[in-house]
Design a protein around this motif. Structure first.
Motif, PDB file in Angstrom:
ATOM      1  N   HIS A 561     -17.998  20.199  -5.043  1.00  0.00           N
ATOM      2  CA  HIS A 561     -19.462  20.202  -5.032  1.00  0.00           C
ATOM      3  C   HIS A 561     -20.004  18.880  -4.464  1.00  0.00           C
ATOM      4  O   HIS A 561     -20.888  18.861  -3.612  1.00  0.00           O
ATOM      5  CB  HIS A 561     -19.979  20.441  -6.452  1.00  0.00           C
ATOM      6  N   LEU A 562     -19.427  17.783  -4.934  1.00  0.00           N
ATOM      7  CA  LEU A 562     -19.875  16.474  -4.457  1.00  0.00           C
ATOM      8  C   LEU A 562     -19.564  16.314  -2.961  1.00  0.00           C
ATOM      9  O   LEU A 562     -20.398  15.864  -2.173  1.00  0.00           O
ATOM     10  CB  LEU A 562     -19.196  15.350  -5.246  1.00  0.00           C
ATOM     11  N   ARG A 563     -18.350  16.721  -2.579  1.00  0.00           N
ATOM     12  CA  ARG A 563     -17.969  16.568  -1.168  1.00  0.00           C
ATOM     13  C   ARG A 563     -18.882  17.428  -0.279  1.00  0.00           C
ATOM     14  O   ARG A 563     -19.259  17.017   0.813  1.00  0.00           O
ATOM     15  CB  ARG A 563     -16.494  16.923  -0.978  1.00  0.00           C
ATOM     16  N   ALA A 564     -19.231  18.612  -0.779  1.00  0.00           N
ATOM     17  CA  ALA A 564     -20.142  19.481  -0.005  1.00  0.00           C
ATOM     18  C   ALA A 564     -21.482  18.784   0.185  1.00  0.00           C
ATOM     19  O   ALA A 564     -22.029  18.753   1.292  1.00  0.00           O
ATOM     20  CB  ALA A 564     -20.325  20.813  -0.729  1.00  0.00           C
ATOM     21  N   GLN A 565     -21.985  18.195  -0.898  1.00  0.00           N
ATOM     22  CA  GLN A 565     -23.298  17.532  -0.797  1.00  0.00           C
ATOM     23  C   GLN A 565     -23.277  16.423   0.241  1.00  0.00           C
ATOM     24  O   GLN A 565     -24.209  16.276   1.019  1.00  0.00           O
ATOM     25  CB  GLN A 565     -23.668  16.934  -2.153  1.00  0.00           C
ATOM     26  N   ILE A 566     -22.189  15.667   0.239  1.00  0.00           N
ATOM     27  CA  ILE A 566     -22.106  14.553   1.192  1.00  0.00           C
ATOM     28  C   ILE A 566     -22.017  15.086   2.624  1.00  0.00           C
ATOM     29  O   ILE A 566     -22.652  14.576   3.540  1.00  0.00           O
ATOM     30  CB  ILE A 566     -20.940  13.611   0.814  1.00  0.00           C
ATOM     31  N   LEU A 567     -21.249  16.163   2.814  1.00  0.00           N
ATOM     32  CA  LEU A 567     -21.150  16.732   4.165  1.00  0.00           C
ATOM     33  C   LEU A 567     -22.495  17.280   4.640  1.00  0.00           C
ATOM     34  O   LEU A 567     -22.873  17.113   5.802  1.00  0.00           O
ATOM     35  CB  LEU A 567     -20.081  17.832   4.183  1.00  0.00           C
ATOM     36  N   TYR A 568     -23.238  17.926   3.737  1.00  0.00           N
ATOM     37  CA  TYR A 568     -24.575  18.409   4.121  1.00  0.00           C
ATOM     38  C   TYR A 568     -25.473  17.222   4.490  1.00  0.00           C
ATOM     39  O   TYR A 568     -26.276  17.288   5.420  1.00  0.00           O
ATOM     40  CB  TYR A 568     -25.234  19.203   2.975  1.00  0.00           C
ATOM     41  N   TYR A 569     -25.310  16.145   3.759  1.00  0.00           N
ATOM     42  CA  TYR A 569     -26.145  14.965   3.985  1.00  0.00           C
ATOM     43  C   TYR A 569     -25.824  14.351   5.357  1.00  0.00           C
ATOM     44  O   TYR A 569     -26.715  13.954   6.113  1.00  0.00           O
ATOM     45  CB  TYR A 569     -25.896  13.964   2.851  1.00  0.00           C
ATOM     46  N   ILE A 570     -24.514  14.320   5.692  1.00  0.00           N
ATOM     47  CA  ILE A 570     -24.128  13.816   7.025  1.00  0.00           C
ATOM     48  C   ILE A 570     -24.794  14.708   8.087  1.00  0.00           C
ATOM     49  O   ILE A 570     -25.364  14.216   9.070  1.00  0.00           O
ATOM     50  CB  ILE A 570     -22.593  13.829   7.229  1.00  0.00           C
ATOM     51  N   ALA A 571     -24.722  16.035   7.858  1.00  0.00           N
ATOM     52  CA  ALA A 571     -25.302  16.981   8.825  1.00  0.00           C
ATOM     53  C   ALA A 571     -26.802  16.724   8.983  1.00  0.00           C
ATOM     54  O   ALA A 571     -27.341  16.710  10.096  1.00  0.00           O
ATOM     55  CB  ALA A 571     -25.048  18.409   8.366  1.00  0.00           C
ATOM     56  N   GLU A 572     -27.457  16.502   7.854  1.00  0.00           N
ATOM     57  CA  GLU A 572     -28.910  16.278   7.880  1.00  0.00           C
ATOM     58  C   GLU A 572     -29.243  15.011   8.677  1.00  0.00           C
ATOM     59  O   GLU A 572     -30.129  15.005   9.523  1.00  0.00           O
ATOM     60  CB  GLU A 572     -29.380  16.147   6.423  1.00  0.00           C
ATOM     61  N   ASN A 573     -28.478  13.959   8.403  1.00  0.00           N
ATOM     62  CA  ASN A 573     -28.749  12.698   9.100  1.00  0.00           C
ATOM     63  C   ASN A 573     -28.407  12.779  10.582  1.00  0.00           C
ATOM     64  O   ASN A 573     -29.067  12.148  11.407  1.00  0.00           O
ATOM     65  CB  ASN A 573     -27.980  11.556   8.425  1.00  0.00           C
ATOM     66  N   LEU A 574     -27.399  13.553  10.916  1.00  0.00           N
ATOM     67  CA  LEU A 574     -27.059  13.733  12.330  1.00  0.00           C
ATOM     68  C   LEU A 574     -28.164  14.539  13.010  1.00  0.00           C
ATOM     69  O   LEU A 574     -28.601  14.221  14.126  1.00  0.00           O
ATOM     70  CB  LEU A 574     -25.706  14.450  12.454  1.00  0.00           C
ATOM     71  N   ASP A 677     -21.538   5.369  17.544  1.00  0.00           N
ATOM     72  CA  ASP A 677     -22.902   5.575  17.024  1.00  0.00           C
ATOM     73  C   ASP A 677     -22.864   6.282  15.662  1.00  0.00           C
ATOM     74  O   ASP A 677     -23.764   6.141  14.844  1.00  0.00           O
ATOM     75  CB  ASP A 677     -23.719   6.469  17.979  1.00  0.00           C
ATOM     76  N   PHE A 678     -21.802   7.070  15.480  1.00  0.00           N
ATOM     77  CA  PHE A 678     -21.698   7.904  14.284  1.00  0.00           C
ATOM     78  C   PHE A 678     -21.512   7.077  12.994  1.00  0.00           C
ATOM     79  O   PHE A 678     -21.792   7.537  11.901  1.00  0.00           O
ATOM     80  CB  PHE A 678     -20.525   8.885  14.480  1.00  0.00           C
ATOM     81  N   TYR A 679     -21.072   5.795  13.170  1.00  0.00           N
ATOM     82  CA  TYR A 679     -20.909   4.934  11.980  1.00  0.00           C
ATOM     83  C   TYR A 679     -22.188   4.933  11.142  1.00  0.00           C
ATOM     84  O   TYR A 679     -22.154   4.985   9.928  1.00  0.00           O
ATOM     85  CB  TYR A 679     -20.675   3.458  12.332  1.00  0.00           C
ATOM     86  N   GLN A 680     -23.301   4.791  11.888  1.00  0.00           N
ATOM     87  CA  GLN A 680     -24.574   4.643  11.155  1.00  0.00           C
ATOM     88  C   GLN A 680     -24.906   5.915  10.382  1.00  0.00           C
ATOM     89  O   GLN A 680     -25.497   5.852   9.305  1.00  0.00           O
ATOM     90  CB  GLN A 680     -25.692   4.303  12.138  1.00  0.00           C
ATOM     91  N   VAL A 681     -24.537   7.048  10.946  1.00  0.00           N
ATOM     92  CA  VAL A 681     -24.772   8.311  10.225  1.00  0.00           C
ATOM     93  C   VAL A 681     -23.948   8.307   8.935  1.00  0.00           C
ATOM     94  O   VAL A 681     -24.431   8.678   7.866  1.00  0.00           O
ATOM     95  CB  VAL A 681     -24.412   9.523  11.117  1.00  0.00           C
ATOM     96  N   LEU A 682     -22.691   7.854   9.053  1.00  0.00           N
ATOM     97  CA  LEU A 682     -21.844   7.818   7.850  1.00  0.00           C
ATOM     98  C   LEU A 682     -22.404   6.839   6.822  1.00  0.00           C
ATOM     99  O   LEU A 682     -22.437   7.115   5.621  1.00  0.00           O
ATOM    100  CB  LEU A 682     -20.410   7.403   8.219  1.00  0.00           C
ATOM    101  N   GLU A 683     -22.855   5.686   7.339  1.00  0.00           N
ATOM    102  CA  GLU A 683     -23.357   4.646   6.428  1.00  0.00           C
ATOM    103  C   GLU A 683     -24.586   5.103   5.649  1.00  0.00           C
ATOM    104  O   GLU A 683     -24.791   4.681   4.513  1.00  0.00           O
ATOM    105  CB  GLU A 683     -23.702   3.377   7.229  1.00  0.00           C
ATOM    106  N   THR A 684     -25.358   5.989   6.252  1.00  0.00           N
ATOM    107  CA  THR A 684     -26.583   6.423   5.561  1.00  0.00           C
ATOM    108  C   THR A 684     -26.353   7.718   4.757  1.00  0.00           C
ATOM    109  O   THR A 684     -27.295   8.285   4.230  1.00  0.00           O
ATOM    110  CB  THR A 684     -27.724   6.673   6.575  1.00  0.00           C
ATOM    111  N   SER A 685     -25.113   8.183   4.713  1.00  0.00           N
ATOM    112  CA  SER A 685     -24.882   9.492   4.085  1.00  0.00           C
ATOM    113  C   SER A 685     -24.041   9.439   2.809  1.00  0.00           C
ATOM    114  O   SER A 685     -23.475  10.459   2.397  1.00  0.00           O
ATOM    115  CB  SER A 685     -24.204  10.427   5.084  1.00  0.00           C
ATOM    116  N   ASP A 686     -23.907   8.269   2.211  1.00  0.00           N
ATOM    117  CA  ASP A 686     -23.177   8.122   0.946  1.00  0.00           C
ATOM    118  C   ASP A 686     -21.686   8.428   1.048  1.00  0.00           C
ATOM    119  O   ASP A 686     -21.055   8.800   0.062  1.00  0.00           O
ATOM    120  CB  ASP A 686     -23.769   9.044  -0.142  1.00  0.00           C
ATOM    121  N   VAL A 687     -21.095   8.301   2.236  1.00  0.00           N
ATOM    122  CA  VAL A 687     -19.631   8.503   2.349  1.00  0.00           C
ATOM    123  C   VAL A 687     -18.966   7.238   1.794  1.00  0.00           C
ATOM    124  O   VAL A 687     -19.219   6.139   2.305  1.00  0.00           O
ATOM    125  CB  VAL A 687     -19.209   8.706   3.824  1.00  0.00           C
ATOM    126  N   PRO A 688     -18.153   7.341   0.774  1.00  0.00           N
ATOM    127  CA  PRO A 688     -17.559   6.122   0.211  1.00  0.00           C
ATOM    128  C   PRO A 688     -16.704   5.378   1.244  1.00  0.00           C
ATOM    129  O   PRO A 688     -16.084   6.011   2.105  1.00  0.00           O
ATOM    130  CB  PRO A 688     -16.691   6.637  -0.939  1.00  0.00           C
TER     131      PRO A 688
END
Ligand code: NAI
Length: 765
Positions: A561-574, A677-688
């Motif tokens: 569930h947590l991993r799904a949320q983070i992946l959705y968040y990455i998608a949203e930020n992308l 460029d994708f680093y910034q997406v990861l940084e803003t998406s709560d990826v540990p």
């Protein structure tokens, strides 16, 4: 005299099984084990002898398969395969017929197995043969269900199968039944010590109406095995020593042949102080003295909680003294002969060279027998605690706390099986997921069944045999794969448009870091404009990324569930930066990037969707229990990305982290800037930090280090450049999983991102 007194004074009387029929069968066959090719008995040569290890008597001659004979068998299998693959119901009927005929000839199979291998008749009769039969029944069902349940998968083609001598018939069944069920044809090579039950089986194939060429058996030794590895087969399935497994991994590297390896083990048998001690002692008899300890998943390392160690050892020694060792044809015998004097010599040498701890042995008769042996007080690092002895020798040590038990249990290069004994199911179920093993038995040991996958992690190999999970090893996705053409990076001579240094750094452990070597390379657009510079990663940067992945190990324990949320968040930020990424892709490739960004967002959504749905199963096994088939992350994955600048990165990263893995991605070599460029997406998406690490640089520089790194669990290459040979050969160091493809799909990636652990738990009456 009371009945009790009669029972107490009754002397032991042998109850031997007759070998007359089996010996007659062998002599009717001309006393030589030969090849069974294209439905016929081929060359019969007396190249070497197969002996009865219990008596030393010669049983039969064995034909050593030549390269030409192996190739002839492969040719027959190739010819038969397309027709065999066509009709699942027909295959089901043939597999069912094999099972029925094996039942009819069960006694012959059991006695031949005992004569050739030295195992007690009680085990061959009650375990090896019934389990082999069950495998054919169970896989007859899979053949029937394949079209409906696996519509997107098809047979691999011709499978070369190489098996060891410890369970000659059972290993044959484990290999042949799933291969045939999925529409493959096979060439199987039995081990040189034990070829005879495979001959009985070949006879059964003829009787069962197996079409010529579908099952081929070529006898011989390691040279014959090597010829099979090098023949034109589509897969090699191997069970045997880790040393030979490594050789086979190297030899098949870059050939496109699929491979499964079921190798050695040093499985822990953990007894907590609240265990039912008598049951745990009895369990040990099956764990380490079953088949004279010549079992890859034998519970050969006893870890007992310190507070009960003395009592436990005392009870164990009493039980050991009662084990009956001798003529394996005697139905009352517990321990039979060691397979061959060479194996006996190896066991004897390993035990006699040991100077640690205290050794307790009972007596053994003269000949090829080794007494049940217990060595206590060993340190976890002692060689007998680390090396596979493959004999009736139990190495023991103690622990104090559950976490120490886990630490000692996992202190091995192997990871095949483990047993946990405790009356506290909370404790047992807390320990099971922490053990690095493909199989965990709770309050039980050495349980195997056709419905539950069998196989290990780490240097115990990869791939599963049995259950739904075993079928993926004998099938491939139906999609036709088009090779992708490598793209050369654009060149240019432009000076940087910006005098300030804008060199993109590497992304390691959640931070942007300078490359160790201090080098960078320019990235040009199609018209020669200098778009920027990226860092050139070297071996040290890869090591740092592995350290970062190690530090992020908590990720594998997070919920889907947590991993799904983070992946959705990455998608949203992308998604929010879609235009920026599309422009960047266009600048690098000259082609519109809009659909690629969209596909990347979709890939993130797909992985997020699967994160909490790619579940395991509960296998119904015919014992008092169930096997929980849990999908576990494979661990730390290194990826060579393809040249779709953004999607190439995302389609590897998303399914891998969705399943709880940590990744180090080497970005597209010609088009690395979308990755940076994708680093910034990861940084803003709560990826540990450390879960995703991104390197840029030369693929041919990093690929061999990634392949050989001892602390990476899997390497995936989607690169259009051909690194298959380098990666697969390098992976032999620590028996990594590898996946080489140019057309990865999310579903395939999920399969490669996980490994099934079967946890057998008591359940019901
Ligand atoms: P092995 O790994 O040499 O033999 C297994 C099979 O591989 C046999 O059929 C053999 O003919 C074949 N083989 C040998 N060299 C080959 C090559 N280069 N290419 C292709 N096939 C080849 O195992 P071995 O010598 O019988 O036993 C040695 C040790 O291996 C044992 O003492 C034990 O520790 C371990 N072992 C582990 C097994 C397991 O299931 N994990 C099974 C058998 C042995």
């Amino acid at each position: 005299m009371t009945i009790k007194e009669i029972f107490e004074t009754m002397d032991y009387g042998p109850a031997p099984e007759s070998s007359t029929e089996a010996l007659q069968w062998l002599s009717d066959k001309g006393g030589i084990a030969g090849h069974y090719i294209n439905g016929k008995w081929g060359a019969l040569r007396d190249d070497f002898a197969s002996n009865n290890p219990a008596t030393g008597e010669r049983l039969a001659g064995v034909t050593k398969g030549t390269t030409d004979e192996v190739n002839e068998a492969v040719k027959a299998a190739r010819k038969a395969q397309p027709t065999w693959a066509k009709d699942g119901h027909k295959r089901a009927r043939v597999l069912y017929a094999i099972a029925r005929l094996m039942q009819k000839h069960a006694r012959l199979l059991a006695v031949v197995e005992v004569l050739d291998n030295g195992k007690p008749i009680r085990e061959a009769r009650d375990i090896d043969v019934p389990l082999a039969i069950r495998h054919f029944y169970h896989h007859a069902g899979f053949a029937q269900l394949m079209d409906d349940e696996l519509p997107n998968r098809e047979a691999l083609g011709v499978c070369g199968q190489i098996i060891p001598w410890n369970f000659p018939l059972l290993m044959l069944a484990w290999k042949i039944a799933p291969a045939l069920a999925m529409g493959n044809t096979v060439v199987l090579k039995p081990a040189e010590y034990t070829s005879l039950s495979a001959m009985v089986f070949a006879d059964i194939c003829t009787q069962a109406g197996v079409p010529p060429g579908v099952v081929n058996i070529v006898t011989g030794d390691g040279d014959t095995g090597a010829a099979l590895v090098n023949a034109e087969v589509d897969k090699i399935a191997f069970t045997g020593s880790t040393a030979v497994g490594r050789i086979i991994r190297e030899q098949t590297a870059g050939t496109g042949k699929a491979l499964s390896l079921e190798l050695g083990g040093k499985s822990p048998y953990i007894v907590f102080d609240d265990a039912d001690i008598d049951s745990a002692v009895e369990g040990l008899v099956d764990a380490i003295w079953f088949n004279q300890g010549q079992v890859c998943c034998a519970g050969s390392r006893l870890l007992v909680q310190e507070t009960i160690a003395d009592t436990f050892y005392a009870k164990l020694k009493t039980r050991m003294a009662g084990l009956r060792i001798g003529n394996p044809l005697d139905k009352c015998i517990d321990i039979g002969a060691i397979v061959d004097p060479a194996q006996l010599a190896q066991i004897t040498k390993m035990v006699s060279e040991n100077t640690d701890g205290e050794t307790y042995q009972t007596a053994a008769p003269d000949g090829c027998f080794y007494p049940p042996t217990l060595i206590t007080g060993l340190s976890p690092a002692s060689s007998l605690m680390q090396e596979e002895i493959f004999g009736p020798v139990l190495a023991a040590t103690t622990f104090r706390t559950p976490s120490e038990a886990v630490e000692i249990a996992n202190n091995t290069r192997y990871g095949l099986a483990a047993s946990v004994w405790s009356e506290n199911i909370n404790l047992a179920l807390d320990i099971a997921p922490k053990l690095a093993a493909g199989i965990v038995w709770i309050n039980g040991t050495n349980m195997m069944d056709a419905a539950a996958g069998f196989g290990g992690v780490r240097e115990s190999g990869f791939g599963r045999e049995g259950g739904w999970e075993g079928l993926s090893g004998y099938t491939k996705p139906k999609t036709s794969t088009k090779p992708v053409k490598p793209i050369a990076a654009f060149t240019g001579t432009d000076a940087p448009s910006d005098p300030l240094d804008r060199t993109a750094k590497l992304y390691i452990g959640g931070k942007q870091s300078r490359p160790d070597g201090g080098y960078s390379q320019a990235v040009f657009g199609p018209k020669g404009a200098r778009l920027g510079d990226v860092s050139t990663a070297n071996r040290k940067d890869l090591r740092n990324a592995v350290e970062a992945m190690n530090a992020a190990k908590g990720w594998s324990k997070t919920t889907g569930h947590l991993r799904a949320q983070i992946l959705y968040y990455i998608a949203e930020n992308l998604s929010a930066r879609a235009d920026e990424f599309a422009n960047r892709i266009k600048a690098m490739t000259g082609k519109s990037g809009t659909s690629e960004v969209d596909a990347s967002v979709q890939a993130l959504f797909s992985a997020a969707a699967w994160a909490d749905k790619y579940d395991g199963q509960v296998h119904g096994v015919p014992v008092r229990g169930v096997a929980l088939a849990m999908k576990e992350p494979v661990g730390k994955i290194g990826v060579l990305c393809n040249d779709t600048p953004l999607l190439g990165l995302v389609q590897a990263m998303a399914p891998a982290i969705a399943m709880g893995n940590r990744v180090t991605l080497l970005a597209s070599q010609p088009f690395p800037l979308a990755a940076t460029d994708f680093y910034q997406v990861l940084e803003t998406s709560d990826v540990p930090a450390g879960v995703v690490n991104i390197l840029t640089g030369d693929h041919s520089e990093i690929a061999p280090h990634m392949a050989k790194h001892m602390d990476i669990d899997a390497v995936w290459s989607f690169s259009p450049l051909d690194f298959a040979k380098q990666i697969e050969a390098g992976s032999a160091t620590n028996i990594k999983r590898t996946w080489i493809t140019q057309n990865p799909t999310t579903k395939e990636a999920l399969l490669h991102a996980t490994e099934v652990k079967n946890i057998w738990v008591p359940y019901g009456e």
